[in-house]
Design a protein around this motif. Structure first.
Motif, PDB file in Angstrom:
ATOM      1  N   PHE A 329       0.835  -1.203   0.000  1.00 45.20           N
ATOM      2  CA  PHE A 329       0.000   0.000   0.000  1.00 45.20           C
ATOM      3  C   PHE A 329       0.869   1.251   0.000  1.00 45.20           C
ATOM      4  O   PHE A 329       0.609   2.208  -0.727  1.00 45.20           O
ATOM      5  CB  PHE A 329      -0.901   0.014   1.246  1.00 45.20           C
ATOM      6  N   ASN A 330       1.904   1.253   0.827  1.00 45.65           N
ATOM      7  CA  ASN A 330       2.719   2.451   1.042  1.00 45.65           C
ATOM      8  C   ASN A 330       3.463   2.875  -0.220  1.00 45.65           C
ATOM      9  O   ASN A 330       4.288   2.134  -0.744  1.00 45.65           O
ATOM     10  CB  ASN A 330       3.744   2.196   2.151  1.00 45.65           C
ATOM     11  N   ASP A 331       3.167   4.065  -0.721  1.00 48.75           N
ATOM     12  CA  ASP A 331       3.914   4.670  -1.838  1.00 48.75           C
ATOM     13  C   ASP A 331       3.961   3.792  -3.086  1.00 48.75           C
ATOM     14  O   ASP A 331       4.818   3.975  -3.954  1.00 48.75           O
ATOM     15  CB  ASP A 331       5.345   5.005  -1.407  1.00 48.75           C
ATOM     16  N   SER A 358       6.077  -1.602   5.827  1.00 47.73           N
ATOM     17  CA  SER A 358       5.020  -1.416   4.834  1.00 47.73           C
ATOM     18  C   SER A 358       3.928  -2.467   5.011  1.00 47.73           C
ATOM     19  O   SER A 358       4.182  -3.557   5.517  1.00 47.73           O
ATOM     20  CB  SER A 358       5.592  -1.504   3.412  1.00 47.73           C
ATOM     21  N   LYS A 359       2.735  -2.150   4.549  1.00 45.75           N
ATOM     22  CA  LYS A 359       1.616  -3.069   4.637  1.00 45.75           C
ATOM     23  C   LYS A 359       1.396  -3.730   3.272  1.00 45.75           C
ATOM     24  O   LYS A 359       1.256  -3.046   2.254  1.00 45.75           O
ATOM     25  CB  LYS A 359       0.349  -2.335   5.071  1.00 45.75           C
ATOM     26  N   LYS A 361      -0.241  -5.323   0.127  1.00 48.27           N
ATOM     27  CA  LYS A 361      -1.505  -5.237  -0.603  1.00 48.27           C
ATOM     28  C   LYS A 361      -1.767  -6.510  -1.392  1.00 48.27           C
ATOM     29  O   LYS A 361      -2.859  -7.069  -1.358  1.00 48.27           O
ATOM     30  CB  LYS A 361      -1.486  -4.024  -1.554  1.00 48.27           C
ATOM     31  N   TYR A 376      -5.338   3.135  -9.159  1.00 46.09           N
ATOM     32  CA  TYR A 376      -5.519   3.797  -7.869  1.00 46.09           C
ATOM     33  C   TYR A 376      -6.588   4.878  -7.998  1.00 46.09           C
ATOM     34  O   TYR A 376      -7.050   5.184  -9.107  1.00 46.09           O
ATOM     35  CB  TYR A 376      -4.203   4.406  -7.382  1.00 46.09           C
ATOM     36  N   ASP A 410      -0.237  12.003  -3.963  1.00 46.94           N
ATOM     37  CA  ASP A 410      -1.183  11.489  -2.976  1.00 46.94           C
ATOM     38  C   ASP A 410      -2.343  10.774  -3.663  1.00 46.94           C
ATOM     39  O   ASP A 410      -2.854  11.225  -4.696  1.00 46.94           O
ATOM     40  CB  ASP A 410      -1.721  12.639  -2.120  1.00 46.94           C
ATOM     41  N   ASP A 412      -6.044   8.199  -2.634  1.00 48.56           N
ATOM     42  CA  ASP A 412      -6.967   7.842  -1.558  1.00 48.56           C
ATOM     43  C   ASP A 412      -6.403   6.672  -0.755  1.00 48.56           C
ATOM     44  O   ASP A 412      -5.964   5.665  -1.338  1.00 48.56           O
ATOM     45  CB  ASP A 412      -8.336   7.464  -2.133  1.00 48.56           C
ATOM     46  N   GLN A 413      -6.435   6.798   0.554  1.00 51.01           N
ATOM     47  CA  GLN A 413      -5.840   5.789   1.417  1.00 51.01           C
ATOM     48  C   GLN A 413      -6.424   4.398   1.153  1.00 51.01           C
ATOM     49  O   GLN A 413      -7.638   4.201   1.171  1.00 51.01           O
ATOM     50  CB  GLN A 413      -6.056   6.163   2.885  1.00 51.01           C
ATOM     51  N   GLY A 414      -5.535   3.464   0.903  1.00 54.39           N
ATOM     52  CA  GLY A 414      -5.953   2.076   0.679  1.00 54.39           C
ATOM     53  C   GLY A 414      -6.478   1.793  -0.711  1.00 54.39           C
ATOM     54  O   GLY A 414      -6.759   0.638  -1.037  1.00 54.39           O
ATOM     55  N   GLN A 415      -6.625   2.831  -1.541  1.00 55.24           N
ATOM     56  CA  GLN A 415      -7.231   2.646  -2.868  1.00 55.24           C
ATOM     57  C   GLN A 415      -6.168   2.494  -3.944  1.00 55.24           C
ATOM     58  O   GLN A 415      -5.947   3.373  -4.781  1.00 55.24           O
ATOM     59  CB  GLN A 415      -8.159   3.806  -3.179  1.00 55.24           C
TER      60      GLN A 415
END
Length: 466
Positions: A329-331, A358-359, A361, A376, A410, A412-415
């Protein structure tokens, strides 16, 4: 030793110089040597390509002379084939290296300069403006799409062998010889098509021609190429083997002309529609290993699924020479790891399979060459960007790295989500494939890219898109 190549941008400067005055044009009229005053400190860089023998151009001229028949004016098929075979065996390039236009431009102006004049010896037959066009088409390669690779003097030799050589055949160059019997086949109908880099397609076509004693006429090539291109509008051709293409061609050529027209119309209609393909339903060969991974980073490579792990990923034969993409997810970080390195692991369990900061995906398997796609959202609107898999490190064997950052704006978070598309679509999607990882994507609503998004939608399974 590594091969010197031109620095990036030098050929673009040559193209501008060629338009300004005739001093550069006059240099190309000298058939013995290109006498431009290069700056040895700034015009060349060291590449990852092995050194090319200094005499490679002299050998090409010798082979060309020995295989040209003076009684057959402009019939260079045998000479071109023999030159190509020598060239391919001598260079020993990877497809990525063979797509480097600055490497080829270096050879154009040094070791192979005389050979180009020898093989394409019509620079004196035209007026000034035509000569400039002639120089651009033979020495100044500023694009590296498949259509350009198959048409420039040296790249046409290497790539024509690469897409037609059959290592499973006792005479591995047998189909290549057929391929060289018709220059239109090589450089336009098949060579310039989007599916040419999927070798089973080309091998299937050439083998069918050989087994059925068909004459490699331009008309036959146009018909077959049109048919396979139409098939590509409804099916992901990169998933099918040589036998499948031979069967489809047999069905196509066995029908009457009226039936053929109906089939073409049907396929053409389907290709214009949005046909969403579930890649998981395709036959990718047998399962050779399972990648088991936990959220804490522990992982194992097993023959059977281990349900004690959080993720289980089947590695099928289709991907054995490819890569695992560990997508975060991160970057938009993507870590690309060779499948071969994972298959060689023998311990029961390993640590550090994920980057801890990092998480995760998604885990994505890709073949040796592919288009990596990132979808995204920004304020609820869907965006798309893509990069060639060759932009990422080729020999990475470390699973727990952060990988390459691909998102510099930037979202949307998680998208965010990750997919891949066949490399054969490179030319069609070139406007959305970015060389720089820092590039921003394009909105799915952007009408300027309507054609590209129709292709994307027809190859990505609709329900999986954000």
């Amino acid at each position: 030793m590594s091969q010197l190549i031109f620095r990036e941008g030098l050929i673009d400067e040559f193209l501008l110089h060629l338009e300004k005055d005739n001093t550069l044009l006059d240099l190309y009229l000298d058939q013995e040597k290109f006498r431009y005053q290069f700056n040895e400190k700034s015009d060349f860089i060291i590449s990852d390509i092995p050194d090319v023998p200094d005499n490679i151009g002299d050998e090409l001229i010798k082979i060309f002379n020995n295989n040209s028949d003076p009684s057959k004016s402009n019939d260079f098929r045998t000479a071109d084939f023999e030159c190509a075979k020598y060239f391919y065996e001598t260079l020993q390039l990877t497809p990525k290296q063979a797509s480097n236009k600055d490497f080829w431009n270096y050879l154009h102006h040094f070791s192979c300069y005389q050979y180009i004049h020898k093989r394409w010896n019509r620079i004196y037959e035209s007026e000034e403006e035509s000569r400039k066009t002639y120089i651009k088409r033979h020495w100044l390669m500023n694009l590296s799409s498949q259509k350009h690779l198959i048409n420039f003097p040296l790249t046409t030799l290497w790539w024509s062998i690469h897409v037609s050589i059959d290592d499973a055949n006792i005479n591995k160059y047998e189909l290549s010889q057929i391929y060289f019997q018709n220059n239109r086949y090589r450089t336009v109908t098949f060579g310039g098509s989007s599916y040419v880099r999927h070798k089973p397609a080309i091998l299937g076509i050439l083998e069918y021609i050989k087994e059925n004693n068909l004459q490699p006429t331009a008309e036959l090539g146009d018909d077959l190429s049109k048919f396979v291109n139409l098939l590509g509008g409804t099916k992901p051709l990169s998933f099918f083997g040589k036998g499948w293409f031979k069967d489809r061609i047999h069905e196509f050529l066995s029908r009457s002309s009226k039936e053929v027209k109906k089939v073409e119309d049907k396929i053409s209609t389907e290709s214009k529609a949005a046909i969403y393909i579930d890649y998981e339903s395709l036959d990718l060969g047998k399962i050779i290993k399972i990648i088991n991974l936990n959220n804490n980073g522990t992982y194992s490579i097993t023959n059977k699924v281990d349900t004690s792990y959080d993720y289980n990923l089947e590695v099928k034969e289709y991907f054995k020479n490819g890569y695992l993409l560990v997508c975060y997810f991160n970057d938009g970080n993507i870590n690309k790891v060779t499948i071969s390195s994972l298959l060689n692991k023998t311990r029961e369990r390993y640590q550090n399979g994920l980057y801890p900061a990092s998480k995760l995906k998604k885990l994505v398997l890709i073949p040796e060459e592919a288009i990596i796609c990132i979808v995204y959202k920004i304020k609820g609107e869907r965006f798309f960007k893509a990069h060639l898999s060759s932009k990422f490190k080729e020999n990475n064997e470390t699973l727990g790295l952060q990988g390459y950052k691909t998102m510099y704006s930037d979202f949307d978070q998680g998208q965010i989500d990750y997919y891949w598309l066949p490399i054969e679509l490179e030319d069609e999607l070139s406007k959305l494939i970015f060389s720089s990882l820092t590039a921003s994507g394009k909105s799915f609503n952007n009408r300027y890219y309507k054609k590209e998004f129709e292709i994307i939608n027809s190859h990505l399974f609709k329900s999986t898109l954000l």
